[in-house]
Motif scaffolding. Sequence first.
Motif, PDB file in Angstrom:
ATOM      1  N   PHE A   7      -1.282   9.351 -12.129  1.00 13.77           N
ATOM      2  CA  PHE A   7      -2.692   9.434 -12.484  1.00 13.77           C
ATOM      3  C   PHE A   7      -3.704  10.295 -11.408  1.00 13.77           C
ATOM      4  O   PHE A   7      -4.487   9.840 -10.630  1.00 13.77           O
ATOM      5  N   PRO A   8      -2.912  11.343 -11.159  1.00 10.83           N
ATOM      6  CA  PRO A   8      -3.673  12.315  -9.934  1.00 10.83           C
ATOM      7  C   PRO A   8      -5.137  12.402 -10.361  1.00 10.83           C
ATOM      8  O   PRO A   8      -5.901  12.106  -9.481  1.00 10.83           O
ATOM      9  N   LYS A   9      -5.498  12.840 -11.649  1.00 12.08           N
ATOM     10  CA  LYS A   9      -6.845  13.154 -11.788  1.00 12.08           C
ATOM     11  C   LYS A   9      -7.634  11.605 -11.810  1.00 12.08           C
ATOM     12  O   LYS A   9      -8.921  11.492 -11.126  1.00 12.08           O
ATOM     13  N   THR A  59       0.810  -1.203   0.165  1.00 14.39           N
ATOM     14  CA  THR A  59      -0.149  -0.008  -0.037  1.00 14.39           C
ATOM     15  C   THR A  59       1.114   1.341   0.038  1.00 14.39           C
ATOM     16  O   THR A  59       0.538   2.208  -0.810  1.00 14.39           O
ATOM     17  N   GLY A  60       1.904   1.303   0.902  1.00 12.29           N
ATOM     18  CA  GLY A  60       2.988   2.512   0.774  1.00 12.29           C
ATOM     19  C   GLY A  60       3.562   2.936  -0.306  1.00 12.29           C
ATOM     20  O   GLY A  60       3.883   3.863  -0.564  1.00 12.29           O
ATOM     21  N   VAL A  86       3.518  -4.996  -7.244  1.00  6.28           N
ATOM     22  CA  VAL A  86       4.057  -4.404  -5.901  1.00  6.28           C
ATOM     23  C   VAL A  86       3.460  -5.551  -4.946  1.00  6.28           C
ATOM     24  O   VAL A  86       4.192  -6.283  -4.032  1.00  6.28           O
ATOM     25  N   LYS A  87       2.132  -6.083  -5.160  1.00  4.24           N
ATOM     26  CA  LYS A  87       1.843  -7.078  -4.206  1.00  4.24           C
ATOM     27  C   LYS A  87       2.493  -8.476  -4.574  1.00  4.24           C
ATOM     28  O   LYS A  87       2.822  -9.401  -3.618  1.00  4.24           O
ATOM     29  N   PRO A 129       1.375   6.143  -3.369  1.00  2.76           N
ATOM     30  CA  PRO A 129       2.182   7.340  -4.171  1.00  2.76           C
ATOM     31  C   PRO A 129       2.468   7.340  -5.791  1.00  2.76           C
ATOM     32  O   PRO A 129       2.195   8.201  -6.481  1.00  2.76           O
ATOM     33  N   VAL A 130       2.832   5.900  -6.007  1.00  2.00           N
ATOM     34  CA  VAL A 130       3.058   5.856  -7.536  1.00  2.00           C
ATOM     35  C   VAL A 130       1.747   6.190  -8.399  1.00  2.00           C
ATOM     36  O   VAL A 130       1.967   6.791  -9.398  1.00  2.00           O
TER      37      VAL A 130
END
Length: 414
Positions: free
Chosen positions: A110-112, A99-100, A148-149, A104-105
């Motif tokens: 993809f902020p929007k 999750t960490g 990541v998982k 952030p990635v």
Amino acid sequence: MSIAAGSRFLFDSPLSNPRVARLIAIVLAILAEASLIVLVKFQLMSLAPSSLGVFLRALLVSGLLSIIPFAALWFLDRRERESIWLYIVMFLWGALIATGIASPVTGILFPKATQLASLHSDILRQVTQNSGPTFAAMLLTPAIEEFVKGLGVFVVFLLLKSEFDGVRDGFIYGALIGIGYNLIDSSFYLAKAYAQTGVAPWWQYLVTHHSLMGFGGHALYTGLFGMGLGLARQSAIPWQRIAAPVLGWLTGLLAHITGSLMGLLTIFLAVSVVGKSLVAPFSPGSDLFSNPSFWALLLSGGYISFFWSFPFVALAGLMLWRSGEWERQVIRDELVDEVEPVITLQEYQAVLADRMLHTRRIQGISKSLSASIVNAQNELAIRKWRLSHHGKDPAADPLVASWREEITRLRAGT
């Protein structure tokens, strides 16, 4: 040759080398600390007090709902029980490290689209105006999260060979990481949606994160990759040992993308047909568990998830069933030539009578002692099979001898 329990856990593992173990411990500690800083400083502390309350409430609900998949995994693992510490580590990899890193990635890339993950009653307008970033996130965000998982499952596959025997172990490890990831991810999902809209979308939360008894999302996705690794561990064919993990990861990714798209479609239809009341049926201060609508929505989410995820659920179910058949066959074949005190004739008859949902028990002794002896017998059988499968002699293996000594010790009560 006697091997201590901790040494059996690390047998054939690079972690048995103190220098390697220290290096891995340092790397994990750095990852855990960095992830904790990201989650607390940049996620948790950014929430307003009201949103923080929603987060804590969602965390409590997620924790309670996670008991169900945990219990199911514990039952699946009954014949050859893994260490409880490994359960905890896998869960924490999902809840903390995965999750960490992923949050952030995906937030930077993809902020929007990340903002649109909290779709609410304005979904028709938002999807129309922002379809590009929304669907880009639904294709690329799952890939980042599954990488990541899946990395956590792959680390266990490489470092703890004696604890990763096949398809069932792979699913358990992957699902544990998925459950941990879902615990934190779903809670932030609800809190951020509330912060942006003033509404806590419990319906989306239940449909997209806690359907199918907790196996309708991240637990299924990462569990499929774990199955691919487990199939590679069981196979002696070189191309299968390479192809199985790749296909497992791609299948989990496809399931994740399909789930995201179907979740959006489900919310789209619900909002367009029923309206905002379906999306936010609970006031911020209401008692969820005493509200019949909470359980009705949880069940409806299960039906919806089962519909879109049926091919993936069916595949996982089939592989788990086959893994159970494989386990019982290995135990029967490898214990047939063992004698007392490793196994008695009466105990071997119980091995032959073992069934899919049955757990054999040795009569005349305590339940805990019976479970310990049965687990050691099963560990012995699987270790012998693995050695024979790879052309090695079980009679010359220290770990095989150690499991026989452990059974003798347990019977003697020392």
